[in-house]
Design a protein around this motif. Structure first.
Motif, PDB file in Angstrom:
ATOM      1  N   TYR A 122       7.163  -5.429  -5.636  1.00 54.04           N
ATOM      2  CA  TYR A 122       6.250  -4.294  -5.806  1.00 54.04           C
ATOM      3  C   TYR A 122       7.093  -3.061  -5.516  1.00 54.04           C
ATOM      4  O   TYR A 122       7.126  -2.548  -4.407  1.00 54.04           O
ATOM      5  CB  TYR A 122       4.995  -4.367  -4.938  1.00 54.04           C
ATOM      6  CG  TYR A 122       3.845  -3.660  -5.669  1.00 54.04           C
ATOM      7  CD1 TYR A 122       3.978  -2.341  -6.086  1.00 54.04           C
ATOM      8  CD2 TYR A 122       2.675  -4.328  -5.986  1.00 54.04           C
ATOM      9  CE1 TYR A 122       2.976  -1.705  -6.799  1.00 54.04           C
ATOM     10  CE2 TYR A 122       1.662  -3.697  -6.702  1.00 54.04           C
ATOM     11  CZ  TYR A 122       1.833  -2.388  -7.108  1.00 54.04           C
ATOM     12  OH  TYR A 122       0.842  -1.758  -7.827  1.00 54.04           O
ATOM     13  N   GLY A 159      -5.104  -8.722  -0.670  1.00 55.43           N
ATOM     14  CA  GLY A 159      -5.508  -9.113  -2.021  1.00 55.43           C
ATOM     15  C   GLY A 159      -6.964  -8.755  -2.262  1.00 55.43           C
ATOM     16  O   GLY A 159      -7.691  -9.467  -2.962  1.00 55.43           O
ATOM     17  N   MET A 193      -0.564 -10.568  -2.447  1.00 55.24           N
ATOM     18  CA  MET A 193       0.801 -10.831  -1.975  1.00 55.24           C
ATOM     19  C   MET A 193       0.888 -12.187  -1.279  1.00 55.24           C
ATOM     20  O   MET A 193       1.864 -12.918  -1.457  1.00 55.24           O
ATOM     21  CB  MET A 193       1.228  -9.715  -1.022  1.00 55.24           C
ATOM     22  CG  MET A 193       2.681  -9.782  -0.651  1.00 55.24           C
ATOM     23  SD  MET A 193       3.053  -8.669   0.698  1.00 55.24           S
ATOM     24  CE  MET A 193       4.821  -8.497   0.509  1.00 55.24           C
TER      25      MET A 193
HETATM   26  P1  AHM Z   1      -4.541  -4.846  -0.285  1.00 53.91           P
HETATM   27  O1  AHM Z   1      -3.916  -5.157   1.049  1.00 53.91           O
HETATM   28  O2  AHM Z   1      -5.404  -3.622  -0.227  1.00 53.91           O
HETATM   29  O3  AHM Z   1      -5.244  -6.004  -0.888  1.00 53.91           O
HETATM   30  O4  AHM Z   1      -3.338  -4.393  -1.301  1.00 53.91           O
HETATM   31  C1  AHM Z   1      -2.170  -5.164  -1.397  1.00 53.91           C
HETATM   32  C2  AHM Z   1      -2.167  -5.998  -2.662  1.00 53.91           C
HETATM   33  C3  AHM Z   1      -1.095  -7.072  -2.625  1.00 53.91           C
HETATM   34  O5  AHM Z   1      -1.622  -8.229  -2.068  1.00 53.91           O
HETATM   35  C4  AHM Z   1      -0.750  -7.244  -4.080  1.00 53.91           C
HETATM   36  O6  AHM Z   1       0.571  -7.699  -4.265  1.00 53.91           O
HETATM   37  C5  AHM Z   1      -0.944  -5.859  -4.637  1.00 53.91           C
HETATM   38  O7  AHM Z   1      -1.842  -5.187  -3.761  1.00 53.91           O
HETATM   39  C6  AHM Z   1      -1.533  -5.883  -6.022  1.00 53.91           C
HETATM   40  O8  AHM Z   1      -1.587  -4.604  -6.516  1.00 53.91           O
HETATM   41  P2  AHM Z   1      -1.950  -4.275  -8.052  1.00 53.91           P
HETATM   42  O9  AHM Z   1      -3.425  -4.462  -8.180  1.00 53.91           O
HETATM   43  O10 AHM Z   1      -1.508  -2.848  -8.197  1.00 53.91           O
HETATM   44  O11 AHM Z   1      -1.172  -5.208  -8.928  1.00 53.91           O
END
Ligand code: AHM
Ligand code: MG
Length: 335
Positions: free
Chosen positions: A263, A118, A247
């Motif tokens: 997703y 996140g 997530m």
């Molecule tokens: P990260 O691990 O780089 O934070 O990316 C994963 C995150 C998830 O936690 C989340 O569901 C998603 O990316 C959100 O993506 P978006 O900004 O496209 O909605």
């Protein structure tokens, strides 16, 4: 207060009564929990600790890393490399696997993590987390290679996440249901606050990034379209929507009150299977959700049955309340 069960006591009792957790795995989980505690402290300090903002570096997936992505990664490595319980680690934030240095004893386990999930929420004070997955090193292998990590999610021996939100909560499965532990900051320990977590089979809540709607594949579009029609549509009920963009936080809500998280693959980058990573995000979360009575698929296939081809593999993800995930599976099967 005497009847409070700490994470350590929970793990010891699981080991004693059910033989689920060998001593080395228990040590591993306690070390991961300790690392999560120090990440939680860093997150809490925020601007006062100088941990916010970009590190002006890219990870192997071409994403700009935040300072906290790097700090969390280092905390997990430093905490885990010397205990003798691990053979190697892999992280969303590292190009290749990290072998336990020769000066330390080698253990039987492999640890994978998304140190700070996140990342886009770090600077805006919204819940973020750490996701982890534990595999056994294949027996035949003397020195560990990336190939040893490429096991389907079914082979996980433990998985969990720690959410840094209004409370810091560790959620864990060792294959016997899902338990939740809340960090007691005064005592400095994780305390068992819920066991045998169950996700309701039905829900009226979905989580998806709606801004990508025009890029979705037909089955996802159809599923959401039916939800949006509410009482008057084929579902006969009104749906609510949540999207936290962490997530860990979306899955945590689903474990608490049900829901479905998606997703999916979309047309923005058609050659990529999805945004989320199979080994650091989808597999551990998929197993946790299944252990709580939910389901996790990529559209067609159970997430835990996918054999990874490479470490940083991406995947389309749909997980949560069982009947909703089944509906999504049927929609994907009928095209
Ligand atoms: P990260 O691990 O780089 O934070 O990316 C994963 C995150 C998830 O936690 C989340 O569901 C998603 O990316 C959100 O993506 P978006 O900004 O496209 O909605
Ligand atoms: Mg992530």
């Amino acid at each position: 207060m005497n009847n409070r069960i700490s994470l350590s006591r929970y793990l010891v009792e699981q080991q004693r009564s059910k033989g689920h957790i060998p001593a080395e795995l228990r040590l591993l989980l306690e070390v991961v929990a300790r690392a999560c505690k120090s990440i939680s402290h860093a997150v809490n300090k925020g601007a006062l600790g100088g941990v916010l903002g970009s590190a002006d570096r890219e990870n192997v997936q071409g994403e700009v890393q935040k300072k906290l992505d790097i700090i969390a990664n280092e905390v997990l490595i430093e905490a885990n490399e010397w205990g003798g319980h691990l053979a190697a680690m892999a992280s969303e934030e590292m190009d290749s696997i990290y072998l336990v240095p020769n000066r330390y004893p080698q253990g039987e386990y492999l640890l994978l993590f998304d140190p700070l999930d996140g990342s886009s929420n770090i600077d805006v004070n919204v819940s973020i987390g750490t996701i982890f997955s534990v595999l056994r090193k294949p027996e035949a292998s003397a020195s560990v290679t990336e190939q040893d990590f490429l096991q389907s999610g079914r082979h996980q021996v433990a998985a969990g996440y720690c959410i840094y939100g209004p409370q810091t909560t560790l959620v864990l499965t060792v294959g016997d249901g899902v338990a939740m532990f809340t960090l007691d900051r005064e005592q400095g320990s994780f305390v068992l606050t819920q066991e045998n977590i169950t996700i309701p089979a039905d829900t009226k809540e979905f989580a998806i990034n709606m801004s990508n709607m025009r890029h979705w594949a037909e089955p996802v579009r159809r599923y959401i379209d039916e939800c949006l029609q509410g009482k008057e549509g084929p579902r006969g009920k009104d749906f609510n929507m949540r999207w936290i963009a962490s997530m860990v936080a979306d899955v945590h809500r689903i474990l608490t009150r049900g829901g479905v998280f998606m997703y999916p693959w979309d047309k923005r980058e058609p050659h990529k299977a999805g945004k989320l990573r199979l080994m650091y995000e989808a597999s551990p979360m998929g197993w946790i959700v299944e252990q709580a009575g939910g389901a996790a698929i990529n559209g067609q296939e159970r997430i835990l049955d996918i054999t990874p081809q490479h470490l940083h593999q991406r995947v389309s993800v749909m997980l949560g309340s069982k009947n909703e995930v089944e509906r999504l599976r049927q929609f994907h099967a009928s095209i």
